[in-house]
Design a protein around this motif. Structure first.
Motif, mmCIF file in Angstrom:
data_model
loop_
_atom_site.group_PDB
_atom_site.id
_atom_site.type_symbol
_atom_site.label_atom_id
_atom_site.label_comp_id
_atom_site.label_asym_id
_atom_site.label_seq_id
_atom_site.Cartn_x
_atom_site.Cartn_y
_atom_site.Cartn_z
ATOM 1 N N THR A 151 -7.895 -31.073 -31.611
ATOM 2 C CA THR A 151 -6.640 -31.546 -31.029
ATOM 3 C C THR A 151 -5.543 -31.474 -32.080
ATOM 4 N N TYR A 152 -4.409 -30.931 -31.680
ATOM 5 C CA TYR A 152 -3.300 -30.774 -32.623
ATOM 6 C C TYR A 152 -1.988 -30.802 -31.859
ATOM 7 N N HIS A 153 -1.059 -31.654 -32.287
ATOM 8 C CA HIS A 153 0.263 -31.750 -31.674
ATOM 9 C C HIS A 153 1.285 -31.232 -32.672
ATOM 10 N N ILE A 173 0.413 -26.270 -29.748
ATOM 11 C CA ILE A 173 -0.159 -27.522 -29.246
ATOM 12 C C ILE A 173 -1.548 -27.222 -28.699
ATOM 13 N N GLN A 185 -4.450 -29.153 -26.713
ATOM 14 C CA GLN A 185 -4.533 -30.393 -25.954
ATOM 15 C C GLN A 185 -5.737 -30.381 -25.017
#
Length: 251
Positions: free
Chosen positions: A61-63, A68, A70
């Motif tokens: 997970t990476y914002h 992104i 998700q």
């Protein structure tokens, strides 16, 4: 119950948006039609996190700002003809397990910052003579531990207003139009305020934010890499920046 995993790409230099790349998109019926009694009802379920054959792997997970990753679950309750259906979307976090195999060698990265070492300087006349020495404890840092090191202002002919650490993400997105590489700041921490003492070691310490960092990722369609910048601001509001590439891992 629906499980969805998307990677989204956005580009700032143009009015451009590449639609999400779906790694997983599957649905399962967790219970047959019928009535739910009053009170709390628990319905156990499970869904495998297996990527499509074209993806071959899942990512953490990476914002980010332009990339992104998700993971989300959507629950739909179909109700009778006269009642409105109910839906709930919930994101969940995916992280790799720490590796028990080989680990990257932890080797200190020594640095020396002075006017002669600076790159891409526009107005050298405003840069005073100064010398800053220090080291990072490694160029490879596990996400579960802080980034550490130290620096020392050996000499400076002007006063110093502030010394700061900047964690920077470097996101590379690929498409039919080519690749775009964008750098953006994640967080900024002040480690020295005012005209710091000369010859005194200042600790370098930064905890990595949870959602805005991940293990350094090199994928076919994108890259997520990280840099650390040391920013020295003088009392004439001029600043100098020295940047170091770093690698983040789950080791």
């Amino acid at each position: 119950m629906s499980l969805t995993v998307d990677i989204q790409f956005k580009r700032s230099s143009k009015i451009y948006h590449q639609g999400p790349i779906s790694l997983i998109n599957q649905s399962v019926e967790v219970t047959k039609s019928g009535k739910i009694p009053p009170g709390q009802t628990e319905i156990p379920f499970e869904l495998p996190l297996s990527p499509r054959s074209s993806s071959k792997t899942l990512y953490e997970t990476y914002h980010g700002l332009y990339v992104i990753v998700q993971y989300s679950l959507r629950c739909d309750i179909k109700r009778s003809l006269l009642a409105k259906d109910v839906s709930k979307l919930q994101e969940f976090i995916v992280e790799y397990r720490p590796s028990n195999g080989e680990t990257d060698e932890k080797k200190a990265v020594k640095f020396e910052i002075r006017p002669e070492t600076l790159q891409n300087v526009r107005d050298r006349a405003r840069i005073p003579q100064f010398l800053v020495r220090g080291h990072l404890d490694s160029a490879v840092f596990p996400l579960s531990k802080p980034l550490t090191g130290e620096l020392t202002v050996c000499e400076c002919e002007r006063g110093i207003s502030s010394i700061e650490l900047q964690l920077v993400r470097v996101e590379t997105c690929g498409s039919a139009e080519g690749h775009t590489k964008e750098a953006s700041e994640i967080q900024n921490i002040q480690i020295g305020e005012g005209d710091v003492c000369r010859g005194m070691a200042i600790p370098v310490y930064m905890v990595f934010p949870r959602l805005f960092t991940c293990a350094t990722t090199i994928a076919p369609n994108f890259k997520i890499e990280f840099e650390l910048s040391i920013v020295i601001i003088f009392d004439n509001d001029h600043l100098v920046v020295e940047t170091f590439p770093i690698k983040l891992t789950r080791n």
